[in-house]
Design an enzyme around this catalytic site. Structure first.
Site, PDB file in Angstrom:
ATOM      1  N   LYS A 139       0.851  -1.208   0.000  1.00  0.00           N
ATOM      2  CA  LYS A 139       0.000   0.000   0.000  1.00  0.00           C
ATOM      3  C   LYS A 139       0.881   1.250   0.000  1.00  0.00           C
ATOM      4  O   LYS A 139       2.107   1.149   0.144  1.00  0.00           O
ATOM      5  CB  LYS A 139      -0.925  -0.022   1.223  1.00  0.00           C
ATOM      6  CG  LYS A 139      -0.186  -0.044   2.545  1.00  0.00           C
ATOM      7  CD  LYS A 139      -1.119  -0.403   3.690  1.00  0.00           C
ATOM      8  CE  LYS A 139      -0.338  -0.589   4.958  1.00  0.00           C
ATOM      9  NZ  LYS A 139      -0.846   0.115   6.106  1.00  0.00           N
ATOM     10  N   ARG A 157      -8.639  -0.359  16.589  1.00  0.00           N
ATOM     11  CA  ARG A 157      -8.734   0.588  15.475  1.00  0.00           C
ATOM     12  C   ARG A 157      -9.852   0.063  14.581  1.00  0.00           C
ATOM     13  O   ARG A 157     -10.967   0.519  14.677  1.00  0.00           O
ATOM     14  CB  ARG A 157      -7.380   0.688  14.749  1.00  0.00           C
ATOM     15  CG  ARG A 157      -7.320   1.789  13.734  1.00  0.00           C
ATOM     16  CD  ARG A 157      -5.955   1.886  13.085  1.00  0.00           C
ATOM     17  NE  ARG A 157      -5.559   0.642  12.419  1.00  0.00           N
ATOM     18  CZ  ARG A 157      -4.406   0.477  11.762  1.00  0.00           C
ATOM     19  NH1 ARG A 157      -3.534   1.462  11.679  1.00  0.00           N
ATOM     20  NH2 ARG A 157      -4.121  -0.670  11.175  1.00  0.00           N
ATOM     21  N   TYR A 165      17.277  29.628   7.054  1.00  0.00           N
ATOM     22  CA  TYR A 165      16.131  30.296   7.671  1.00  0.00           C
ATOM     23  C   TYR A 165      16.222  30.250   9.198  1.00  0.00           C
ATOM     24  O   TYR A 165      16.511  29.197   9.772  1.00  0.00           O
ATOM     25  CB  TYR A 165      14.827  29.614   7.245  1.00  0.00           C
ATOM     26  CG  TYR A 165      14.439  29.893   5.816  1.00  0.00           C
ATOM     27  CD1 TYR A 165      14.169  31.174   5.373  1.00  0.00           C
ATOM     28  CD2 TYR A 165      14.324  28.842   4.903  1.00  0.00           C
ATOM     29  CE1 TYR A 165      13.802  31.426   4.060  1.00  0.00           C
ATOM     30  CE2 TYR A 165      13.951  29.067   3.591  1.00  0.00           C
ATOM     31  CZ  TYR A 165      13.691  30.368   3.173  1.00  0.00           C
ATOM     32  OH  TYR A 165      13.323  30.608   1.882  1.00  0.00           O
TER      33      TYR A 165
END
Ligand SMILES: Cc1ncc(COP(=O)(O)O)c(C=O)c1O
Length: 365
Positions: free
Chosen positions: A34, A129, A254
């Site tokens: 998957k 689940r 940054y």
């Protein structure tokens, strides 16, 4: 010359499948491909793993892509279909179907399929689940047996903590599953993911369901892939696009999160979170350049990463390995507070995929 690219070694995939068979010699292998084969390219993985007994995906669209690509193996939809209209399509394409809920059972009972399908009945043994509660399993099982659209039933469950054997949860789930299914001796069973295949031989049963180990990553936080006899299938690479000198006290990137404590040299490499490299990789995360590890410094930006090379002789165009054999994706994931699975799945479409076969170099595609 390629910049950000993922080299997938088909020989490593085959090696890892052979390791699964070493660990679980009595079981059939349902290779879990998957999420685009955990980011490796589902179709290429399925072709490389053609000796697997079947494949598993999470969604019908994933199965249809494999069929379109010519894959003829049985394909299991791990979570079943998400609406009854998908049942006919799934069956027409020879998919096997997970069933974890009453609505899925009722849809199968109402369906008029051209040919009956194999159903994988998912029992919730403790992960909470998906899955049918153990006390409801008998009703589901009996109704499935009477459903004309159902050819046969495979009994399955999924472990919550197979990667943390010290918790004892896998043994508890296994005991509950065994107890709940003991009267259905003739039916095939499937429980084990990668961690359980390695750690819990008694959970291997008829079908094992390896995912991450096929790709040469470790399911465990404290054991690396090499230790488990696995070969990383993906090497994520790019190259140096600039070499810069930086004075002591200078910062980079940054937010100026990293400052040089002495004069040093940095290289800028063409890789960033726009390619799927994790933005939260901290300064110090290693990359490999010309056979040596160097730390990334400053924030990862969308397209670039800066690396402190000290006084090393590294030039524009030199190759940089972000993960592969060394460092492994699991090492990078650990430093980023995540798991290799996530990093592998997160590679973006900007990255060019290049398939090699290290055992048959002529077979490169
Ligand atoms: C039901 C099921 N079985 C097996 C697997 C494979 O797990 P792993 O990649 O840990 O081997 C997964 C992956 O999430 C899964 O959802």
């Amino acid at each position: 010359m390629l910049t950000a690219h993922a080299v997938i070694d088909l020989a490593a995939l085959r090696h890892n499948l052979a390791r699964v068979r070493d660990y679980a010699p009595e079981s059939q292998v349902l290779a879990v491909i998957k999420a685009n084969g955990y980011g490796h390219g589902a179709l290429a993985v399925a072709e490389a793993l053609s000796t697997a007994d079947a494949f598993a995906v999470a969604r019908l669209e994933e199965a249809l892509k494999l069929r379109k690509g010519g894959i003829e193996h049985p394909i299991l939809l791990l979570e079943g279909v998400f609406d009854p209209g998908e049942l006919g399509v799934a069956a027409a394409h020879g998919c096997e179907i997970g069933v974890h809920s009453m609505s899925q059972l009722e849809a199968l009972e109402r369906a008029h399929l051209h040919s009956p399908v194999t159903v994988w009945l998912k029992i919730d043994s403790g992960m909470h689940r998906l899955g049918v509660a153990p006390e409801q399993a008998a009703e589901f099982y009996q109704r499935l047996q009477k459903t004309p659209s159902v050819k046969n039933v495979v009994l399955m469950t999924h472990f919550a903590s197979a990667d943390e054997p010290e918790t004892g949860q896998t043994e508890a789930q296994l005991a509950l599953f065994n107890q709940c299914t003991q009267t259905w001796q003739k039916d095939l069973r499937s429980l084990a993911n990668s961690a359980a295949i390695i750690e819990n031989p008694e959970a291997q049963k008829d079908w094992v369901r390896p995912g991450v180990m096929l790709y040469g990553a470790s399911p465990f936080a404290d054991k690396d892939a090499h230790e488990l006899g696995l070969k990383p299938a993906m090497t994520l690479k790019t190259r140096v696009i600039a070499v810069r000198d930086l004075k002591a006290g200078g910062s980079v990137g940054y937010g100026a999160t990293w400052q040089a404590t002495e004069d040093t040299r940095l290289v800028v490499v063409a890789m960033g979170y726009g390619d799927g490299y994790p933005r939260h990789a901290p300064s110090g995360t290693p990359v490999m350049i010309n056979g040596k590890r160097y730390p990334i410094v400053g924030r990862v930006s969308m397209d670039m990463i800066t690396v402190d090379i000290g006084d090393a002789d590294i030039k524009e165009g030199d190759q940089v390995i972000l993960w592969g054999d060394n460092p492994t994706v699991d090492e990078i994931a650990m430093l980023c507070g995540t798991i290799g699975y996530e990093l592998l799945c997160n590679i973006t479409t900007r990255v060019v995929y290049h398939y090699i076969d290290s055992e048959n170099p002529a077979e490169v595609r």
